[in-house]
Scaffold this motif. Structure first.
Motif, PDB file in Angstrom:
ATOM      1  N   ALA A   1       0.835  -1.210   0.000  1.00 36.61           N
ATOM      2  CA  ALA A   1       0.000   0.000   0.000  1.00 36.61           C
ATOM      3  C   ALA A   1       0.869   1.260   0.000  1.00 36.61           C
ATOM      4  O   ALA A   1       2.065   1.211   0.323  1.00 36.61           O
ATOM      5  CB  ALA A   1      -0.888   0.005   1.245  1.00 36.61           C
ATOM      6  N   HIS A   2       0.257   2.383  -0.368  1.00 34.63           N
ATOM      7  CA  HIS A   2       0.876   3.703  -0.205  1.00 34.63           C
ATOM      8  C   HIS A   2       0.557   4.138   1.226  1.00 34.63           C
ATOM      9  O   HIS A   2      -0.608   4.311   1.580  1.00 34.63           O
ATOM     10  CB  HIS A   2       0.286   4.683  -1.223  1.00 34.63           C
ATOM     11  CG  HIS A   2       0.871   6.059  -1.119  1.00 34.63           C
ATOM     12  ND1 HIS A   2       1.972   6.461  -1.845  1.00 34.63           N
ATOM     13  CD2 HIS A   2       0.513   7.117  -0.363  1.00 34.63           C
ATOM     14  CE1 HIS A   2       2.270   7.711  -1.542  1.00 34.63           C
ATOM     15  NE2 HIS A   2       1.388   8.142  -0.645  1.00 34.63           N
ATOM     16  N   VAL A   3       1.580   4.315   2.037  1.00 31.21           N
ATOM     17  CA  VAL A   3       1.363   4.494   3.473  1.00 31.21           C
ATOM     18  C   VAL A   3       1.655   5.925   3.928  1.00 31.21           C
ATOM     19  O   VAL A   3       2.715   6.476   3.624  1.00 31.21           O
ATOM     20  CB  VAL A   3       2.254   3.522   4.294  1.00 31.21           C
ATOM     21  CG1 VAL A   3       1.952   3.647   5.790  1.00 31.21           C
ATOM     22  CG2 VAL A   3       2.070   2.083   3.826  1.00 31.21           C
ATOM     23  N   VAL A   4       0.685   6.494   4.637  1.00 33.77           N
ATOM     24  CA  VAL A   4       0.854   7.834   5.201  1.00 33.77           C
ATOM     25  C   VAL A   4       0.761   7.728   6.732  1.00 33.77           C
ATOM     26  O   VAL A   4      -0.220   7.193   7.255  1.00 33.77           O
ATOM     27  CB  VAL A   4      -0.240   8.802   4.696  1.00 33.77           C
ATOM     28  CG1 VAL A   4      -0.021  10.209   5.263  1.00 33.77           C
ATOM     29  CG2 VAL A   4      -0.273   8.830   3.174  1.00 33.77           C
ATOM     30  N   VAL A   5       1.787   8.230   7.407  1.00 31.40           N
ATOM     31  CA  VAL A   5       1.778   8.200   8.875  1.00 31.40           C
ATOM     32  C   VAL A   5       1.290   9.542   9.416  1.00 31.40           C
ATOM     33  O   VAL A   5       1.701  10.596   8.928  1.00 31.40           O
ATOM     34  CB  VAL A   5       3.198   7.905   9.422  1.00 31.40           C
ATOM     35  CG1 VAL A   5       3.311   8.251  10.901  1.00 31.40           C
ATOM     36  CG2 VAL A   5       3.534   6.439   9.208  1.00 31.40           C
ATOM     37  N   PHE A   6       0.412   9.488  10.405  1.00 37.00           N
ATOM     38  CA  PHE A   6      -0.038  10.683  11.122  1.00 37.00           C
ATOM     39  C   PHE A   6       0.547  10.634  12.511  1.00 37.00           C
ATOM     40  O   PHE A   6       0.296   9.688  13.261  1.00 37.00           O
ATOM     41  CB  PHE A   6      -1.565  10.715  11.207  1.00 37.00           C
ATOM     42  CG  PHE A   6      -2.223  10.851   9.870  1.00 37.00           C
ATOM     43  CD1 PHE A   6      -2.436  12.106   9.316  1.00 37.00           C
ATOM     44  CD2 PHE A   6      -2.596   9.730   9.142  1.00 37.00           C
ATOM     45  CE1 PHE A   6      -3.027  12.248   8.059  1.00 37.00           C
ATOM     46  CE2 PHE A   6      -3.188   9.859   7.889  1.00 37.00           C
ATOM     47  CZ  PHE A   6      -3.403  11.114   7.345  1.00 37.00           C
ATOM     48  N   THR A   7       1.328  11.637  12.843  1.00 38.46           N
ATOM     49  CA  THR A   7       1.967  11.640  14.146  1.00 38.46           C
ATOM     50  C   THR A   7       1.864  13.014  14.790  1.00 38.46           C
ATOM     51  O   THR A   7       1.780  14.027  14.096  1.00 38.46           O
ATOM     52  CB  THR A   7       3.456  11.208  14.029  1.00 38.46           C
ATOM     53  OG1 THR A   7       4.069  11.253  15.309  1.00 38.46           O
ATOM     54  CG2 THR A   7       4.242  12.105  13.074  1.00 38.46           C
ATOM     55  N   THR A   8       1.876  13.021  16.126  1.00 36.69           N
ATOM     56  CA  THR A   8       1.917  14.301  16.841  1.00 36.69           C
ATOM     57  C   THR A   8       3.367  14.671  17.151  1.00 36.69           C
ATOM     58  O   THR A   8       3.624  15.757  17.661  1.00 36.69           O
ATOM     59  CB  THR A   8       1.153  14.200  18.182  1.00 36.69           C
ATOM     60  OG1 THR A   8       1.736  13.153  18.972  1.00 36.69           O
ATOM     61  CG2 THR A   8      -0.324  13.915  17.969  1.00 36.69           C
ATOM     62  N   SER A   9       4.288  13.749  16.871  1.00 38.49           N
ATOM     63  CA  SER A   9       5.693  13.937  17.254  1.00 38.49           C
ATOM     64  C   SER A   9       6.576  14.248  16.041  1.00 38.49           C
ATOM     65  O   SER A   9       6.908  13.342  15.277  1.00 38.49           O
ATOM     66  CB  SER A   9       6.220  12.668  17.934  1.00 38.49           C
ATOM     67  OG  SER A   9       5.352  12.238  18.952  1.00 38.49           O
ATOM     68  N   GLU A  10       6.939  15.524  15.902  1.00 40.77           N
ATOM     69  CA  GLU A  10       7.848  15.952  14.802  1.00 40.77           C
ATOM     70  C   GLU A  10       9.067  15.051  14.724  1.00 40.77           C
ATOM     71  O   GLU A  10       9.524  14.701  13.639  1.00 40.77           O
ATOM     72  CB  GLU A  10       8.380  17.368  15.096  1.00 40.77           C
ATOM     73  CG  GLU A  10       7.441  18.497  14.833  1.00 40.77           C
ATOM     74  CD  GLU A  10       7.495  19.040  13.395  1.00 40.77           C
ATOM     75  OE1 GLU A  10       6.685  19.939  13.146  1.00 40.77           O
ATOM     76  OE2 GLU A  10       8.285  18.584  12.544  1.00 40.77           O
ATOM     77  N   SER A  11       9.564  14.675  15.899  1.00 41.39           N
ATOM     78  CA  SER A  11      10.829  13.937  15.970  1.00 41.39           C
ATOM     79  C   SER A  11      10.746  12.534  15.356  1.00 41.39           C
ATOM     80  O   SER A  11      11.758  11.883  15.165  1.00 41.39           O
ATOM     81  CB  SER A  11      11.258  13.813  17.429  1.00 41.39           C
ATOM     82  OG  SER A  11      10.281  13.061  18.122  1.00 41.39           O
ATOM     83  N   LYS A  12       9.534  12.072  15.049  1.00 39.36           N
ATOM     84  CA  LYS A  12       9.411  10.705  14.511  1.00 39.36           C
ATOM     85  C   LYS A  12       9.346  10.675  12.984  1.00 39.36           C
ATOM     86  O   LYS A  12       9.203   9.609  12.381  1.00 39.36           O
ATOM     87  CB  LYS A  12       8.166  10.030  15.100  1.00 39.36           C
ATOM     88  CG  LYS A  12       8.245   9.778  16.596  1.00 39.36           C
ATOM     89  CD  LYS A  12       6.994   9.087  17.122  1.00 39.36           C
ATOM     90  CE  LYS A  12       7.055   8.861  18.622  1.00 39.36           C
ATOM     91  NZ  LYS A  12       5.763   8.378  19.164  1.00 39.36           N
ATOM     92  N   LYS A  13       9.442  11.867  12.358  1.00 39.08           N
ATOM     93  CA  LYS A  13       9.243  11.970  10.911  1.00 39.08           C
ATOM     94  C   LYS A  13      10.222  11.090  10.117  1.00 39.08           C
ATOM     95  O   LYS A  13       9.807  10.279   9.283  1.00 39.08           O
ATOM     96  CB  LYS A  13       9.411  13.441  10.511  1.00 39.08           C
ATOM     97  CG  LYS A  13       8.501  13.860   9.394  1.00 39.08           C
ATOM     98  CD  LYS A  13       8.418  15.376   9.265  1.00 39.08           C
ATOM     99  CE  LYS A  13       7.574  15.695   8.049  1.00 39.08           C
ATOM    100  NZ  LYS A  13       7.275  17.131   7.942  1.00 39.08           N
ATOM    101  N   GLU A  14      11.498  11.240  10.409  1.00 43.28           N
ATOM    102  CA  GLU A  14      12.527  10.477   9.682  1.00 43.28           C
ATOM    103  C   GLU A  14      12.318   8.980   9.873  1.00 43.28           C
ATOM    104  O   GLU A  14      12.409   8.194   8.934  1.00 43.28           O
ATOM    105  CB  GLU A  14      13.931  10.839  10.190  1.00 43.28           C
ATOM    106  CG  GLU A  14      14.346  12.262   9.874  1.00 43.28           C
ATOM    107  CD  GLU A  14      14.340  12.509   8.368  1.00 43.28           C
ATOM    108  OE1 GLU A  14      14.903  11.673   7.637  1.00 43.28           O
ATOM    109  OE2 GLU A  14      13.735  13.517   7.940  1.00 43.28           O
ATOM    110  N   ASP A  15      12.037   8.614  11.123  1.00 40.13           N
ATOM    111  CA  ASP A  15      11.820   7.198  11.419  1.00 40.13           C
ATOM    112  C   ASP A  15      10.636   6.651  10.630  1.00 40.13           C
ATOM    113  O   ASP A  15      10.679   5.527  10.129  1.00 40.13           O
ATOM    114  CB  ASP A  15      11.514   6.996  12.918  1.00 40.13           C
ATOM    115  CG  ASP A  15      12.765   7.058  13.763  1.00 40.13           C
ATOM    116  OD1 ASP A  15      13.873   6.988  13.199  1.00 40.13           O
ATOM    117  OD2 ASP A  15      12.619   7.171  14.995  1.00 40.13           O
ATOM    118  N   ALA A  16       9.570   7.429  10.555  1.00 37.84           N
ATOM    119  CA  ALA A  16       8.369   6.951   9.857  1.00 37.84           C
ATOM    120  C   ALA A  16       8.721   6.572   8.422  1.00 37.84           C
ATOM    121  O   ALA A  16       8.298   5.518   7.922  1.00 37.84           O
ATOM    122  CB  ALA A  16       7.290   8.024   9.890  1.00 37.84           C
ATOM    123  N   LEU A  17       9.531   7.396   7.776  1.00 36.77           N
ATOM    124  CA  LEU A  17       9.927   7.121   6.388  1.00 36.77           C
ATOM    125  C   LEU A  17      10.800   5.863   6.333  1.00 36.77           C
ATOM    126  O   LEU A  17      10.638   5.012   5.472  1.00 36.77           O
ATOM    127  CB  LEU A  17      10.666   8.323   5.795  1.00 36.77           C
ATOM    128  CG  LEU A  17       9.811   9.601   5.699  1.00 36.77           C
ATOM    129  CD1 LEU A  17      10.669  10.810   5.327  1.00 36.77           C
ATOM    130  CD2 LEU A  17       8.669   9.441   4.685  1.00 36.77           C
TER     131      LEU A  17
END
Ligand code: NAP
Ligand code: ZN
Length: 352
Positions: A202-218
């Motif tokens: 799937a094409h996956v989009v993460v929704f997070t409240t934590s800016e610091s997790k952005k790189e990890d999400a990718l």
């Protein structure tokens, strides 16, 4: 009966501490497992602090833990699927009636007589069941799964709850290639949801409240990341998702995500916050959208998920801790400060 050592809480307000508990000697169909790792689920924290009092009040002492990986130490005379020395996993269920329609379909999670791994009536010894923050556990072999030998064991433990709880709804809603899938909340469950949705194509989009997790999400497999507190970023995805998995442990606005579903889209809640969530029916009506829930998974699907993880080399990203750090781990979990699951190294649990 024999005495096992464990960590448990004696009240909603108390810290987890060393304790001893009674376990049954394995009966003919039982497997006794020496626990090597146990993942730390947010459900453990909800239960220990009695946050689910209206649905599942906590009986104390409470020994949580339902992400168990270990080695078989003893088997009953009638056990056919395991032998001493095998790797074994135990998740959230340790029994069910095996006769109801749900059980017959391999959906033990819906059995009206299922028995949870902790805080459920223990029909063998009386009292309640005790979970995996312990050196050993005794479980009917039907509720024991095989852990693929190629997986890192500390990272495999969280598959037993965080893994199956996210895998099951993704499979149920046929998530795959050509679909846009959202995952809300990048915690223990969420990060497994990202790995599975990505592996399913799937094409996956993460929704997070934590800016610091952005790189990890990718890195974990997301194609896009949205900081959910940013209304403009959210609006860019309006009416576009086939499926959204919500793995948030606390109060939040689910209507903001329903708005992002496409026509006939579904949002499945796996997160179980303490208080009810408000739902605006108009958000569903205009678009024939649906909101549903999903609990863990059955034994057959849990094994399927573990085999899928073995084949794709998927485990949880874990921070391994000694059991003496469990209270600190809980505090960090309440602050969303875990990347992305604590896994207790049970070698740290010694007789005190
Ligand atoms: P977790 O590791 O603590 O992750 C929860 C995530 O939710 C956090 O990392 C955070 O993600 C987000 N979050 C926390 N507080 C928030 C707030 N106030 N507003 C918005 N987002 C917030 O927890 P978990 O172990 O994954 O468990 C998640 C939930 O699923 C818990 O309620 C647990 O009891 C439940 N659960 C259900 C099942 C089931 O069968 N359905 C099974 C296991 C667990 P960001 O930092 O990315 O925002
Ligand atoms: Zn859990």
């Amino acid at each position: 009966m024999y005495q096992a050592i464990a960590y448990g809480a004696s009240s909603a307000a108390s810290r987890l501490a060393y304790t001893t508990i009674q376990r049954r000697e394995p009966t003919a169909k039982d497997v006794q497992i020496e626990i090597l790792y146990c993942g730390v689920c947010h459900s453990d924290l909800h239960q220990v602090r009695d946050e689910w009092n209206s649905v599942m009040p906590t009986v104390y002492p409470c020994v949580p833990g339902h992400e168990i990986v270990g080695r078989v130490a003893k088997v009953g005379s009638g056990v056919t699927r395991f032998k001493v020395g095998d790797l074994a996993g135990v998740g959230c269920l340790v029994d069910s009636d095996r006769t109801c329609p749900a059980c017959q379909q391999g959906l033990e999670q819906f059995c009206p007589n299922s028995v949870l791994t902790y805080n459920a009536p223990d029909k063998h010894l009386g009292g309640v069941t005790y979970g995996g923050y312990s050196d050993s556990v005794v479980v009917d072999e039907h509720f024991v799964v095989r852990v693929p030998g190629n997986l890192n064991l500390a990272g495999a433990a969280p598959l037993l709850c965080a893994g199956i709880t996210t895998y099951s709804p993704l499979r149920h809603w046929n998530v795959g290639k050509g679909q846009k899938v959202g995952v809300v909340g990048l915690g223990g469950l969420g990060h497994m949801g990202v790995k599975f949705a990505h592996a399913l194509g799937a094409h996956v989009v993460v929704f997070t409240t934590s800016e610091s997790k952005k790189e990890d999400a990718l890195r974990l497999g997301a194609d896009e990341v949205v900081i959910s507190r940013n209304a403009n970023e959210m609006q860019r995805h309006a009416f576009s998702f086939n499926f959204i998995l919500d793995a948030v442990s606390a109060q939040h606005d689910i209507n903001a995500y329903i708005h992002l579903l496409a026509r006939d889209g579904n949002m499945t809640l796996v997160g179980a916050p303490e208080k009810p969530l408000a739902l605006n029916s108009f958000g569903l009506i205009f678009g024939r959208k649906s909101v549903s829930g999903s609990p863990i998974g059955g034994l057959a699907e849990t094994q399927e998920m573990l085999d899928f993880c073995g084949a794709h080399n998927i485990t949880a990203d874990v921070e391994v801790i000694p059991i003496q750090k469990i209270n600190e781990a809980y505090e960090r979990m309440t602050r969303s400060d875990v990347k992305y699951r604590f896994s207790i190294d049970m070698a740290s649990l010694k007789v005190e």
